[in-house]
Design a protein around this motif. Sequence first.
Motif, mmCIF file in Angstrom:
data_model
loop_
_atom_site.group_PDB
_atom_site.id
_atom_site.type_symbol
_atom_site.label_atom_id
_atom_site.label_comp_id
_atom_site.label_asym_id
_atom_site.label_seq_id
_atom_site.Cartn_x
_atom_site.Cartn_y
_atom_site.Cartn_z
ATOM 1 N N LYS A 292 29.389 29.999 88.001
ATOM 2 C CA LYS A 292 30.645 29.242 88.441
ATOM 3 C C LYS A 292 30.671 29.389 90.083
ATOM 4 O O LYS A 292 30.686 30.545 90.463
ATOM 5 C CB LYS A 292 31.736 29.695 87.579
ATOM 6 N N GLN A 293 30.904 28.300 90.491
ATOM 7 C CA GLN A 293 31.514 28.413 92.113
ATOM 8 C C GLN A 293 32.817 28.950 92.307
ATOM 9 O O GLN A 293 33.706 28.004 92.274
ATOM 10 C CB GLN A 293 31.188 26.815 92.864
ATOM 11 N N ASP A 294 32.937 30.090 92.618
ATOM 12 C CA ASP A 294 34.172 30.777 92.680
ATOM 13 C C ASP A 294 34.485 31.036 94.021
ATOM 14 O O ASP A 294 34.872 32.208 94.619
ATOM 15 C CB ASP A 294 34.431 31.997 91.949
ATOM 16 N N TYR A 295 34.474 30.030 95.039
ATOM 17 C CA TYR A 295 34.558 30.162 96.363
ATOM 18 C C TYR A 295 35.958 29.613 96.724
ATOM 19 O O TYR A 295 36.771 28.901 96.166
ATOM 20 C CB TYR A 295 33.582 29.354 97.496
ATOM 21 N N PRO A 296 36.555 30.102 97.942
ATOM 22 C CA PRO A 296 37.936 29.770 98.327
ATOM 23 C C PRO A 296 37.975 28.198 98.448
ATOM 24 O O PRO A 296 39.312 27.834 98.137
ATOM 25 C CB PRO A 296 38.076 30.542 99.822
ATOM 26 N N ASP A 297 37.269 27.388 98.932
ATOM 27 C CA ASP A 297 37.518 26.175 99.084
ATOM 28 C C ASP A 297 37.833 25.541 97.753
ATOM 29 O O ASP A 297 38.356 24.305 97.691
ATOM 30 C CB ASP A 297 36.222 25.409 99.789
ATOM 31 N N VAL A 298 36.556 25.987 96.719
ATOM 32 C CA VAL A 298 36.735 25.338 95.486
ATOM 33 C C VAL A 298 38.182 25.709 94.876
ATOM 34 O O VAL A 298 38.692 24.895 94.287
ATOM 35 C CB VAL A 298 35.856 26.123 94.622
ATOM 36 N N LYS A 299 38.573 27.008 94.866
ATOM 37 C CA LYS A 299 39.932 27.282 94.324
ATOM 38 C C LYS A 299 41.160 26.408 94.850
ATOM 39 O O LYS A 299 41.765 26.219 94.352
ATOM 40 C CB LYS A 299 40.047 28.689 94.637
ATOM 41 N N ASP A 300 41.024 26.163 96.346
ATOM 42 C CA ASP A 300 42.120 25.595 97.235
ATOM 43 C C ASP A 300 42.122 24.179 96.448
ATOM 44 O O ASP A 300 42.989 23.315 96.267
ATOM 45 C CB ASP A 300 41.849 25.508 98.483
ATOM 46 N N ALA A 301 40.718 23.482 96.199
ATOM 47 C CA ALA A 301 40.666 22.338 95.854
ATOM 48 C C ALA A 301 41.456 22.062 94.425
ATOM 49 O O ALA A 301 41.966 20.997 94.214
ATOM 50 C CB ALA A 301 39.337 21.690 95.723
ATOM 51 N N PHE A 302 41.272 23.058 93.366
ATOM 52 C CA PHE A 302 41.858 22.908 92.144
ATOM 53 C C PHE A 302 43.449 23.192 92.051
ATOM 54 O O PHE A 302 44.196 22.477 91.737
ATOM 55 C CB PHE A 302 41.274 24.054 91.260
ATOM 56 N N SER A 303 43.939 23.955 93.199
ATOM 57 C CA SER A 303 45.107 24.488 93.309
ATOM 58 C C SER A 303 46.076 23.684 94.094
ATOM 59 O O SER A 303 47.250 23.212 94.086
ATOM 60 C CB SER A 303 45.325 26.054 93.542
ATOM 61 N N LYS A 304 45.467 23.074 95.256
ATOM 62 C CA LYS A 304 46.217 22.733 96.403
ATOM 63 C C LYS A 304 45.597 20.851 96.630
ATOM 64 O O LYS A 304 46.366 20.392 97.470
ATOM 65 C CB LYS A 304 46.028 23.413 97.481
ATOM 66 N N GLU B 50 42.623 20.248 98.138
ATOM 67 C CA GLU B 50 41.668 20.086 98.880
ATOM 68 C C GLU B 50 41.358 21.789 99.585
ATOM 69 O O GLU B 50 42.583 22.559 99.528
ATOM 70 C CB GLU B 50 42.032 19.460 100.181
ATOM 71 N N GLY B 51 40.338 21.945 99.719
ATOM 72 C CA GLY B 51 40.071 23.230 100.490
ATOM 73 C C GLY B 51 38.741 23.494 101.469
ATOM 74 O O GLY B 51 37.922 22.397 101.506
ATOM 75 N N THR B 52 38.935 24.333 102.597
ATOM 76 C CA THR B 52 38.130 24.356 103.646
ATOM 77 C C THR B 52 37.771 25.782 103.863
ATOM 78 O O THR B 52 38.642 26.617 103.616
ATOM 79 C CB THR B 52 38.638 23.693 104.975
ATOM 80 N N TRP B 53 36.402 26.110 103.894
ATOM 81 C CA TRP B 53 36.118 27.663 103.770
ATOM 82 C C TRP B 53 34.807 27.559 105.013
ATOM 83 O O TRP B 53 33.843 26.940 104.857
ATOM 84 C CB TRP B 53 35.745 27.870 102.580
ATOM 85 N N PHE B 54 35.241 28.621 105.827
ATOM 86 C CA PHE B 54 33.905 29.178 106.829
ATOM 87 C C PHE B 54 33.440 30.473 106.193
ATOM 88 O O PHE B 54 34.231 31.367 106.036
ATOM 89 C CB PHE B 54 34.345 29.098 107.923
ATOM 90 N N GLY B 55 32.362 30.540 106.013
ATOM 91 C CA GLY B 55 31.809 31.652 105.395
ATOM 92 C C GLY B 55 30.232 31.765 105.482
ATOM 93 O O GLY B 55 29.651 31.109 105.896
ATOM 94 N N THR B 56 29.776 32.863 104.640
ATOM 95 C CA THR B 56 28.192 32.855 104.532
ATOM 96 C C THR B 56 27.963 32.734 103.266
ATOM 97 O O THR B 56 28.248 33.258 102.118
ATOM 98 C CB THR B 56 27.982 34.550 104.911
ATOM 99 N N ASN B 57 26.712 31.751 103.231
ATOM 100 C CA ASN B 57 25.987 31.553 101.909
ATOM 101 C C ASN B 57 25.099 32.953 101.418
ATOM 102 O O ASN B 57 24.553 33.242 101.988
ATOM 103 C CB ASN B 57 24.821 30.565 102.115
ATOM 104 N N PRO B 58 25.632 33.281 100.084
ATOM 105 C CA PRO B 58 25.068 34.708 99.640
ATOM 106 C C PRO B 58 23.608 34.343 99.476
ATOM 107 O O PRO B 58 23.225 35.456 99.268
ATOM 108 C CB PRO B 58 26.054 34.641 98.472
ATOM 109 N N ALA B 59 23.340 33.267 99.032
ATOM 110 C CA ALA B 59 21.749 33.388 98.881
ATOM 111 C C ALA B 59 20.824 33.118 100.030
ATOM 112 O O ALA B 59 19.781 33.729 99.835
ATOM 113 C CB ALA B 59 21.586 31.719 97.907
ATOM 114 N N THR B 60 21.275 32.636 100.907
ATOM 115 C CA THR B 60 20.440 32.695 102.120
ATOM 116 C C THR B 60 20.934 33.349 103.530
ATOM 117 O O THR B 60 20.046 33.540 104.479
ATOM 118 C CB THR B 60 20.351 31.071 102.759
#
Length: 465
Positions: free
Chosen positions: A103-115, A117-127
């Motif tokens: 499951k994609q549990d990133y801040p932007d996804v959470k904000d999209a469900f709750s607010k 829309e969501g925007t997030w600057f971060g690091t891709n854990p895979a790469t």
Amino acid sequence: MGIRRRLLIQNLTLITMTILLFLGIVASGIYHYYYNGTAEILQNHAENSATFAKRYGHLSTYNLRENLQDLQSNFSIDQAETQILSGTGIVLSSSSGFIPDEKQDYPDVKDAFSKGEGTWFGTNPATGERILAVSVPLESSDKTIGILRFITSVEGLDENFQRILITLSAIGIGILGIVFIVSTFFSRIITEPVIELTNVSNRMAEGDLEARVNGQYKDEFHTLSQTFNNMGKELLRTEKMKNEFISSVSHELRTPLTSIKGWSETLQTGDPENVEETKTGLSIITKETDRLIDMVEELLDFSRYQNGTFEINPSPFYFDQLVKEVILQLDKKRQQKEQEIILIEDGPLKLMADQNRIRQVLLNLIENAIKYSGKNSTITVRYSKEEHDLKFEVEDQGEGIEEEHLRHVSTLFYKANENTDGVGLGLAICKQIIEHHDGELFIRSKKHEGTTVGFSLPLLNSGRG
């Protein structure tokens, strides 16, 4: 720490803080321009895509999976990976072809469900890559049935921003280097006269009164250096006058003492019956004793003036009578030089002042006129009553005083001619007496044209005590 280093540090600190503040503002502006601008572009695309899909895609919970390919082809952009998530946050489709299981549990996804829309600057854990992710909900009948997510790398932005920071830092360091060179130059300009003044002051404090500031400065430093040099000249002149005063006092005291001692020995070893010799010796002893008393009185007055105990005791007296008494007292000296004293008076005049001190001034002024005037000359003494003041003058026909000496003749110890008698205190003490009566002593003279010395006194003056 020297003043030059302190001034340099202060300038560099101020300029460094200014540069850092400026670079911080510029860097912040560039950061927001690059990163926030990119996020805003991606967010606008995501919102427009979601709106379009809601309005024209006829999406629902049941046909979302069937329309994944259409959504990808309609809304994908080259600069970003496009993901379509289910209503539970599971990735259903990705333009990159990589579909994670979790499951994609990133801040932007959470904000999209709750607010919405969501925007997030971060690091891709895979790469391990720095990314920007923007998520917006896909809706049907005002119900969120999925998430439209766009992911783009910001590694290029980071590199560009780092290059800009390096460039700005280099510019700041360059400016700081220029400021350091300029500040060093100007601090040297400012501190050089201060350092020279300090060195000259130390030399003068060690007794080198001929030390002078030689630097050619401008503005206030020019005025300060000139004033300092003038002070040095005055100190040197005062030191010279002091030495001359000591020498003059020694000479003046030795001459009458030698004469008294000589005649005392002559009278002791001489013929007691030689009346003429005895009278002559006693007369000279008396004259030289009076001369010593006058010098001692001048020295006592000088001592009182230096100690601040110089006092006057005013009382009413007739000034016109005092002038006549002083002229009569000096009549013998006048006759010895076959001079004539003319008195021009303004009638009876009552004055409130210290009679003995005023007598001392009159004696000094008229005696000086007799001393410095030639034989068969005329001395004019005049006084007049003006509206609020008494004005007294003594005018002689002597050699006069050169202009370079004129402003110093009433200074303590000053003697225009070292060969004259006295210790250079007479006029200086007269000036103090007149000023203590709230009056003014004045001198007018031209070489070979005579001298006029006098004073003015307030008629209702009661003195300062």
